[in-house]
Write a protein that holds these residues in place. Structure first.
Motif, short mmCIF file in Angstrom:
data_model
loop_
_atom_site.label_atom_id
_atom_site.label_comp_id
_atom_site.label_asym_id
_atom_site.label_seq_id
_atom_site.Cartn_x
_atom_site.Cartn_y
_atom_site.Cartn_z
N ALA A 30 0.76 -1.14 0.16
CA ALA A 30 0.42 0.08 -0.54
C ALA A 30 0.81 0.80 0.40
O ALA A 30 0.50 2.31 -0.54
CB ALA A 30 -1.30 -0.01 1.25
N ALA A 31 2.10 0.68 0.83
CA ALA A 31 3.24 2.67 0.67
C ALA A 31 3.66 2.95 -0.59
O ALA A 31 3.25 3.77 -0.93
CB ALA A 31 4.23 1.66 1.45
N ALA A 32 3.97 1.88 -1.24
CA ALA A 32 4.25 1.36 -2.33
C ALA A 32 3.06 2.97 -3.61
O ALA A 32 4.24 2.71 -4.83
CB ALA A 32 4.50 0.44 -3.44
N LEU A 33 2.06 2.72 -3.64
CA LEU A 33 1.00 3.28 -4.06
C LEU A 33 1.26 4.89 -3.97
O LEU A 33 0.38 5.64 -4.81
CB LEU A 33 -0.48 2.46 -4.12
CG LEU A 33 -0.17 1.16 -4.43
CD1 LEU A 33 -1.56 0.30 -3.94
CD2 LEU A 33 -0.18 0.84 -5.39
N VAL A 34 1.97 4.77 -2.63
CA VAL A 34 1.35 6.77 -2.50
C VAL A 34 2.64 7.13 -3.41
O VAL A 34 3.72 6.73 -3.66
CB VAL A 34 1.68 6.88 -0.91
CG1 VAL A 34 2.24 8.51 -0.22
CG2 VAL A 34 1.08 6.10 -0.36
N PRO A 35 1.88 8.39 -4.57
CA PRO A 35 2.69 8.95 -4.58
C PRO A 35 3.83 9.97 -4.05
O PRO A 35 3.25 10.04 -3.18
CB PRO A 35 1.62 10.27 -5.14
CG PRO A 35 0.21 9.72 -4.97
CD PRO A 35 0.55 8.44 -3.95
N ASP A 36 5.13 10.05 -4.78
CA ASP A 36 5.99 10.44 -4.84
C ASP A 36 5.95 11.85 -3.80
O ASP A 36 6.93 12.05 -2.53
CB ASP A 36 7.12 10.38 -5.55
CG ASP A 36 7.33 8.88 -5.74
OD1 ASP A 36 8.02 8.28 -5.01
OD2 ASP A 36 8.35 9.39 -7.17
N ASP A 37 5.23 12.54 -3.74
CA ASP A 37 5.10 13.91 -3.17
C ASP A 37 3.84 14.00 -2.15
O ASP A 37 3.38 15.22 -2.07
CB ASP A 37 3.95 14.69 -4.51
CG ASP A 37 2.92 14.66 -5.07
OD1 ASP A 37 2.74 13.34 -5.14
OD2 ASP A 37 2.34 15.67 -5.36
N VAL A 98 -15.34 7.83 2.39
CA VAL A 98 -15.75 5.91 1.91
C VAL A 98 -15.36 6.15 0.50
O VAL A 98 -16.33 7.03 0.05
CB VAL A 98 -17.11 6.26 3.21
CG1 VAL A 98 -17.39 4.34 2.48
CG2 VAL A 98 -17.28 6.07 4.39
N THR A 99 -14.63 5.34 0.38
CA THR A 99 -15.21 5.60 -1.11
C THR A 99 -15.61 4.48 -2.09
O THR A 99 -15.49 3.35 -0.69
CB THR A 99 -13.16 5.37 -1.27
OG1 THR A 99 -12.34 3.83 -0.91
CG2 THR A 99 -12.04 5.94 -0.71
N PRO A 100 -16.10 4.07 -2.11
CA PRO A 100 -16.55 3.17 -3.85
C PRO A 100 -15.93 2.39 -3.55
O PRO A 100 -14.70 2.16 -3.34
CB PRO A 100 -17.18 3.95 -4.51
CG PRO A 100 -16.75 5.16 -4.70
CD PRO A 100 -15.50 4.95 -3.47
N PRO A 101 -17.02 0.55 -3.86
CA PRO A 101 -15.42 -0.73 -4.01
C PRO A 101 -14.92 -0.19 -5.85
O PRO A 101 -15.32 0.12 -6.48
CB PRO A 101 -16.94 -1.29 -4.35
CG PRO A 101 -17.81 -0.91 -3.52
CD PRO A 101 -17.65 0.22 -3.56
N GLY A 102 -13.58 -0.88 -6.00
CA GLY A 102 -13.41 -0.90 -6.69
C GLY A 102 -12.40 0.79 -7.19
O GLY A 102 -11.51 0.88 -8.26
N PHE A 103 -12.12 1.73 -6.06
CA PHE A 103 -11.69 3.28 -6.46
C PHE A 103 -10.51 3.27 -6.72
O PHE A 103 -10.22 3.76 -7.36
CB PHE A 103 -12.44 4.32 -4.98
CG PHE A 103 -11.15 5.72 -4.80
CD1 PHE A 103 -11.86 6.26 -6.54
CD2 PHE A 103 -10.56 5.46 -4.87
CE1 PHE A 103 -11.72 7.42 -6.61
CE2 PHE A 103 -9.89 7.19 -5.23
CZ PHE A 103 -10.41 7.92 -5.65
N ALA A 104 -9.37 2.02 -6.44
CA ALA A 104 -8.20 2.22 -5.97
C ALA A 104 -7.62 2.01 -7.56
O ALA A 104 -6.57 2.76 -7.97
CB ALA A 104 -7.26 0.99 -5.20
N HIS A 105 -8.67 1.40 -8.31
CA HIS A 105 -8.55 0.61 -9.34
C HIS A 105 -8.60 1.37 -10.52
O HIS A 105 -8.88 1.52 -11.55
CB HIS A 105 -9.26 -0.56 -9.74
CG HIS A 105 -8.61 -2.12 -8.98
ND1 HIS A 105 -7.30 -1.93 -9.06
CD2 HIS A 105 -9.02 -2.41 -8.15
CE1 HIS A 105 -6.26 -2.22 -8.08
NE2 HIS A 105 -7.91 -3.24 -7.43
N LEU A 106 -9.75 2.40 -10.16
CA LEU A 106 -10.91 3.10 -10.58
C LEU A 106 -10.66 4.33 -11.14
O LEU A 106 -10.35 4.94 -12.38
CB LEU A 106 -12.23 2.84 -11.08
CG LEU A 106 -13.09 1.88 -11.35
CD1 LEU A 106 -14.32 1.88 -10.41
CD2 LEU A 106 -13.34 1.13 -12.09
N GLY A 107 -10.17 5.20 -10.21
CA GLY A 107 -10.02 6.71 -10.45
C GLY A 107 -10.71 7.29 -10.08
O GLY A 107 -11.63 6.76 -10.99
#
Length: 169
Positions: A30-37, A98-107
């Motif tokens: 999960a931490a690897a997915l956080v943008p560098d900024d 609260v994010t909807p299901p799939g938000f991490a993949h959809l954007g």
């Protein structure tokens, strides 16, 4: 009985070690997915009550908001709230997204709108400002929701009293 108890304790210890190792794997991923900024810190907390554990960690870390994923299966394809999310929403002292299901993949481009519950609870102004900034950044409309808490007006009553409803509004 002592040998069986000792064997059981060893099995529990092995399982606990495996779970801790897996938790570190998930957290690193999960931490690897956080943008560098974006500055991010990670931690693993053990707590008998997951919602309270999250709330306690927010207080300890000084975080401004909790972002938590919703579950699928709601009416018309909308998300539903699981037990932990529901408990966090009703107990948190900071805003909860609260994010909807799939938000991490959809954007954000796939999100139709942002909904924000506004009111008088601590953190409401920050939640509203964050929703507005997020809606502008994602070019999405914002739906404002105001929830009326009748239990403040009429504790221990089963049916709403019209005068209490009017005072709450």
């Amino acid at each position: 009985p002592t040998a069986a108890r000792s064997e059981r304790a060893a099995e529990v210890e092995i399982l606990a070690d495996k779970l801790e190792h897996k938790a570190h794997e998930w957290l690193a991923g999960a931490a690897a997915l956080v943008p560098d900024d974006v500055t991010a810190t990670t931690s693993i907390i053990e707590h008998n009550h997951p919602a309270q554990g999250l709330i306690d960690q927010v207080a300890a870390s000084g975080a401004d908001m909790i972002v938590i994923g919703g579950a699928g299966g709601g009416i018309s394809g909308r998300h539903t709230l699981g037990t932990v999310v529901n408990d966090v929403l009703h107990s948190s002292t900071v805003p909860v997204a609260v994010t909807p299901p799939g938000f991490a993949h959809l954007g954000a481009a796939e999100i139709r709108e942002l909904s924000v519950a506004i009111g008088q609870r601590p953190g409401a102004p920050l939640l509203f400002q964050t929703a507005v900034r997020s809606g502008i950044r994602a070019h999405r409309p914002i739906r404002l929701i105001s929830l009326v808490a009748l239990d403040d007006e009429q504790p221990f009553q089963a049916a709403p009293d019209e005068a209490a409803v009017e005072r709450a509004r």
